[in-house]
Design an enzyme around this catalytic site. Structure first.
Site, short mmCIF file in Angstrom:
data_model
loop_
_atom_site.label_atom_id
_atom_site.label_comp_id
_atom_site.label_asym_id
_atom_site.label_seq_id
_atom_site.Cartn_x
_atom_site.Cartn_y
_atom_site.Cartn_z
N LYS A 123 -8.58 4.76 -2.18
CA LYS A 123 -9.85 4.30 -0.70
C LYS A 123 -10.07 5.63 -0.29
O LYS A 123 -11.12 5.86 0.77
CB LYS A 123 -8.17 4.20 0.07
CG LYS A 123 -7.26 3.19 0.44
CD LYS A 123 -6.42 3.76 1.70
CE LYS A 123 -6.18 1.70 2.25
NZ LYS A 123 -4.88 1.89 3.39
N LYS A 205 -8.17 -8.43 -4.90
CA LYS A 205 -7.45 -9.11 -3.43
C LYS A 205 -7.68 -9.24 -2.28
O LYS A 205 -8.46 -8.87 -1.66
CB LYS A 205 -5.81 -7.51 -3.53
CG LYS A 205 -4.82 -7.88 -2.35
CD LYS A 205 -4.63 -6.82 -2.46
CE LYS A 205 -4.14 -5.52 -1.30
NZ LYS A 205 -3.88 -4.87 -1.00
N LYS A 208 -7.70 -7.27 4.46
CA LYS A 208 -8.03 -7.35 6.02
C LYS A 208 -9.57 -6.44 6.34
O LYS A 208 -9.94 -6.50 7.56
CB LYS A 208 -6.28 -6.96 6.55
CG LYS A 208 -6.20 -5.83 6.74
CD LYS A 208 -4.79 -5.75 7.80
CE LYS A 208 -3.69 -5.02 7.06
NZ LYS A 208 -2.31 -4.99 7.77
P1 TYM Z 1 -0.15 -3.15 4.34
O1 TYM Z 1 0.20 -2.47 5.77
O2 TYM Z 1 -1.39 -3.09 3.61
O3 TYM Z 1 0.62 -4.57 3.58
C1 TYM Z 1 2.06 -5.44 4.30
C2 TYM Z 1 2.19 -6.06 3.75
O4 TYM Z 1 1.20 -6.73 2.69
C3 TYM Z 1 1.68 -7.51 1.61
N1 TYM Z 1 0.08 -7.33 0.92
C4 TYM Z 1 -0.34 -8.85 0.36
N2 TYM Z 1 0.99 -9.82 -0.78
C5 TYM Z 1 -0.02 -10.71 -1.90
N3 TYM Z 1 -1.61 -10.50 -1.40
C6 TYM Z 1 -2.00 -9.53 -0.65
N4 TYM Z 1 -3.40 -10.06 -1.01
C7 TYM Z 1 -1.65 -8.50 -0.06
N5 TYM Z 1 -2.00 -7.01 0.99
C8 TYM Z 1 -1.27 -6.91 1.36
C9 TYM Z 1 1.56 -5.25 0.66
O5 TYM Z 1 1.91 -5.23 -0.65
C10 TYM Z 1 2.59 -5.06 2.11
O6 TYM Z 1 4.21 -5.15 1.32
N6 TYM Z 1 2.15 1.10 2.24
C11 TYM Z 1 2.05 0.00 2.86
C12 TYM Z 1 3.18 -0.24 4.49
C13 TYM Z 1 4.30 0.90 3.86
C14 TYM Z 1 5.44 -0.05 3.77
C15 TYM Z 1 6.20 1.38 3.58
C16 TYM Z 1 5.98 -0.98 3.05
C17 TYM Z 1 4.61 2.01 4.59
N7 TYM Z 1 5.66 2.68 4.61
C18 TYM Z 1 7.65 0.84 3.31
C19 TYM Z 1 7.16 -1.46 2.33
C20 TYM Z 1 8.43 0.40 2.34
C21 TYM Z 1 1.19 -0.96 3.69
O7 TYM Z 1 -0.42 -0.14 3.17
O8 TYM Z 1 1.28 -2.14 4.04
#
Ligand code: TYM
Length: 339
Positions: A123, A205, A208
């Site tokens: 990032k 990956k 979005k």
């Molecule tokens: P975020 O918002 O980027 O994504 C949410 C969830 O989607 C999963 N994910 C994917 N899984 C498979 N293939 C993909 N291409 C893909 N893109 C996204 C992510 O692994 C995630 O599980 N830091 C986290 C949000 C967060 C969080 C937390 C998660 C904040 N606090 C506490 C768990 C526990 C994030 O940015 O997810």
């Protein structure tokens, strides 16, 4: 009363926490990697799920869009089968304990540890003009999210594994210094769909924030858009539906098809034996569109009932505060804050 018969104490239900950022649209990657599993887990676990809008502002957001996307993301979680009567479903900024614990944990997280986070490196390369302190300390806030609820399991895609490792290290360090305060959480990562790849570049990956909308399927895309995106998906020139190294595009489509239909890779290979990629791509697009149709419909229904949504997120915030305050009180006492 017969005191000689002892029934075994019921096993404590384990605790699940996970979160999703309300930036842009929810993709098929988010869904198959994480959110799809959250609903079924409610039957056997105590679950808390959060729209993590405080994480979202580590990169610049348009305030109006962030507000709208937060509400839409909340409605979408419910549409994906998360039941606010069974789980605690809340908006992160409504629950002040997250920021409060994050500050304390920042003081128990090392600069070197944060510097090694691959998401931070990615990032900061992408947003070179805004490498803010929040982006750097993002994993301490994420650790706070998880540790506040004495979480056992964190259902996420594989890209979040490193952050959960760090949350474990922080918990162990704090427990080592002050005695048992936090449950040390484990990641819970699906087997086939832990990393869904971009449809236009299957070595990357699915994300979005990708500029090319053909690279991802959004959960709210309509049927013809979904099928069109799959038809355009980048594959190879071999024309054999088989899961093996070097076939990133086909491997990705097979993972998606398997995850949605429950079929094994072997079953998929025989189903499409002797058929071209065209057939396979259409089949993947069709099962995904069919699978997501009820989600889209329920989302539309919920978005027409803002009063219900508000009721749910206010209630979720109350429950989350009550639970998380217990952990925060313990932490404040242990570090020597006057209570
Ligand atoms: P975020 O918002 O980027 O994504 C949410 C969830 O989607 C999963 N994910 C994917 N899984 C498979 N293939 C993909 N291409 C893909 N893109 C996204 C992510 O692994 C995630 O599980 N830091 C986290 C949000 C967060 C969080 C937390 C998660 C904040 N606090 C506490 C768990 C526990 C994030 O940015 O997810």
């Amino acid at each position: 009363m017969d005191t000689t018969v002892s029934t075994p104490a019921p096993e404590r239900k384990k605790i699940i926490f996970s979160g999703i950022q309300p930036t842009g649209v929810m993709t098929l990657g988010n869904y198959l990697g994480a959110v799809r599993n959250w609903g079924p887990l409610q039957e056997d676990y105590h679950c808390a799920y959060s729209i993590v809008n405080m994480h979202a502002i580590t990169v610049r957001q348009d305030p109006k869009a962030l507000r709208e996307n937060t509400l839409r993301a909340y409605a979408l979680l419910l549409a994906c089968g998360i039941d606010p009567k069974k789980s605690i479903v809340f908006i992160q900024s409504h629950v002040r304990t997250h920021a409060e614990l994050a500050w304390v944990l920042n003081c128990y997280t090392q600069f070197g540890e944060l510097s090694r986070m691959t998401q931070f490196k990615d990032k900061s390369a992408k947003h070179a003009d805004n490498i803010n302190a929040g982006l750097f300390t993002y994993p301490s806030l994420m650790a706070a999210d998880i540790l506040l609820y004495q979480t056992d399991l964190v259902p996420v895609g594989v890209d979040q594994k490193q952050h959960i490792e760090l949350a474990r290290n922080i918990a162990e360090r704090f427990n080592g210094l002050y005695g048992k305060t936090f449950k040390v959480p484990e990641p819970y990562i699906p087997k086939v769909s832990a990393k869904i790849m971009s449809l236009t570049d299957p070595t990357k990956k699915m994300s979005k924030s990708d500029e090319n909308p053909n690279s991802f399927v959004a959960i709210l895309d309509d049927e013809s858009t979904i099928i069109k995106k799959f038809k355009r998906a980048v594959t190879d020139s071999e024309a054999v539906v088989a899961y093996r190294e070097g076939k990133d595009g086909i491997n990705n489509l097979m993972a998606i098809y398997s995850s949605v239909t429950g079929k094994s890779f072997q079953e998929i290979e025989s189903e499409f034996d002797g058929r071209g990629y065209g057939d396979f791509k259409t089949a993947v697009g069709t099962v995904v569109a069919d699978h997501l149709k009820p989600v889209r419909e329920e989302f539309a229904r919920l978005m027409n009932d803002k009063a219900y949504l508000e009721d749910c997120y206010r209630n979720g915030a109350r429950q989350a505060l009550e639970l998380s305050q217990r952990t925060l009180d313990k932490v404040y006492k242990k570090v020597g804050f006057v209570l």
